[in-house]
Design an enzyme around this catalytic site. Structure first.
Site, short mmCIF file in Angstrom:
data_model
loop_
_atom_site.label_atom_id
_atom_site.label_comp_id
_atom_site.label_asym_id
_atom_site.label_seq_id
_atom_site.Cartn_x
_atom_site.Cartn_y
_atom_site.Cartn_z
N ASN A 63 84.43 39.68 41.26
CA ASN A 63 84.88 38.36 41.30
C ASN A 63 83.59 37.60 40.70
O ASN A 63 82.43 38.14 41.14
CB ASN A 63 84.76 37.69 42.73
CG ASN A 63 86.24 38.26 43.32
OD1 ASN A 63 87.48 38.53 42.77
ND2 ASN A 63 86.12 38.69 44.73
N GLN A 90 83.95 34.51 44.14
CA GLN A 90 82.52 35.15 44.19
C GLN A 90 81.67 34.61 45.56
O GLN A 90 81.84 33.30 45.30
CB GLN A 90 81.84 35.32 43.13
CG GLN A 90 80.31 36.25 43.45
CD GLN A 90 79.52 36.61 42.10
OE1 GLN A 90 79.91 36.08 41.03
NE2 GLN A 90 78.66 37.32 42.33
N VAL A 132 79.19 36.19 47.35
CA VAL A 132 77.70 36.72 47.34
C VAL A 132 77.12 36.95 46.05
O VAL A 132 77.77 37.86 45.15
CB VAL A 132 77.64 38.10 48.29
CG1 VAL A 132 76.31 38.45 48.34
CG2 VAL A 132 78.47 37.89 49.68
N HIS A 158 78.64 42.91 42.74
CA HIS A 158 79.63 44.15 43.28
C HIS A 158 80.78 44.32 42.84
O HIS A 158 81.72 43.38 42.45
CB HIS A 158 79.40 43.74 45.01
CG HIS A 158 80.13 42.38 45.32
ND1 HIS A 158 79.35 41.08 45.05
CD2 HIS A 158 81.20 41.88 45.57
CE1 HIS A 158 80.01 40.07 45.37
NE2 HIS A 158 81.22 40.42 45.72
N ASP A 208 83.23 46.82 53.41
CA ASP A 208 83.18 45.21 53.58
C ASP A 208 83.44 45.02 54.98
O ASP A 208 84.22 45.74 55.75
CB ASP A 208 84.32 44.97 52.81
CG ASP A 208 84.39 43.32 52.33
OD1 ASP A 208 84.08 42.88 51.07
OD2 ASP A 208 84.23 42.70 53.40
N HIS A 247 84.60 45.49 44.07
CA HIS A 247 85.26 45.92 45.33
C HIS A 247 85.96 47.07 44.84
O HIS A 247 86.64 47.34 43.93
CB HIS A 247 86.35 44.63 45.59
CG HIS A 247 85.54 43.35 46.12
ND1 HIS A 247 85.56 42.78 47.53
CD2 HIS A 247 85.11 42.58 45.45
CE1 HIS A 247 85.09 41.89 47.34
NE2 HIS A 247 84.51 41.49 46.26
P1 5GP Z 1 82.93 38.18 47.05
O1 5GP Z 1 83.96 37.20 47.52
O2 5GP Z 1 81.54 37.78 46.61
O3 5GP Z 1 83.62 38.71 45.80
O4 5GP Z 1 82.66 39.57 48.01
C1 5GP Z 1 81.77 39.32 49.07
C2 5GP Z 1 82.23 40.40 49.95
O5 5GP Z 1 81.06 40.55 50.78
C3 5GP Z 1 83.63 39.91 50.71
O6 5GP Z 1 84.22 40.65 50.56
C4 5GP Z 1 82.71 39.84 52.23
O7 5GP Z 1 83.65 40.26 53.44
C5 5GP Z 1 81.40 40.78 52.22
N1 5GP Z 1 80.48 40.54 53.15
C6 5GP Z 1 80.02 39.30 53.27
N2 5GP Z 1 78.75 39.42 54.16
C7 5GP Z 1 78.83 40.93 54.50
C8 5GP Z 1 77.85 41.75 55.40
O8 5GP Z 1 77.07 41.12 55.87
N3 5GP Z 1 78.34 42.98 55.49
C9 5GP Z 1 79.30 43.60 54.79
N4 5GP Z 1 79.54 44.87 54.79
N5 5GP Z 1 80.04 42.99 53.71
C10 5GP Z 1 79.79 41.48 53.66
#
Ligand code: 5GP
Length: 112
Positions: free
Chosen positions: A85, A92, A94, A98, A29, A100
């Protein structure tokens, strides 16, 4: 809708990839919440867990096994947390499914 995670799968944007097989990819991440914070994603574009259906059952099971494999590979196989998420109100950001994988520090319960 393709997201930036599809671009990571296609190697169009860089990521610190720690695991890959025919169905999924894992990378660190960009904003880690623990010493080990890896995102495990299916190569198939499923926006969120609630969008998965019966034909995705094998893929979801595969991801659970892959998560354990990644944790063992990173030396945290005995203590890690998996988080999904689902939906904006659950955090969430993205919309490409996914997991974590969080580890490397005490993880408290309940989560925030
Ligand atoms: P969510 O909030 O959707 O459960 O998690 C999305 C995760 O993607 C976040 O923890 C965020 O830090 C990670 N993330 C967002 N953009 C990027 C990226 O460009 N590269 C990487 N490696 N992680 C990302």
């Amino acid at each position: 809708m393709p997201t930036l995670f599809s671009k990571i799968i296609a190697r169009e944007i860089p990521a610190d990839i720690v695991y890959e097989d025919e169905m999924c990819l894992a990378f660190r991440d960009i904003n880690p919440q623990a010493p080990v914070h890896v995102l495990l994603i299916p190569k198939q574009e499923i926006p969120k867990l609630a969008d998965a259906a019966a034909p995705d059952q094998a893929l979801l099971g595969h991801m659970m096994l892959a998560a354990g494999k990644v944790a063992r590979q990173l030396g945290v196989g005995d203590a890690f947390r998996l988080v999904i998420n689902n939906g904006a109100e659950a955090g969430q950001t993205v919309f490409h499914l996914h997991l974590h994988i969080l580890a490397g520090r005490p993880l408290h319960w309940p989560p925030g």
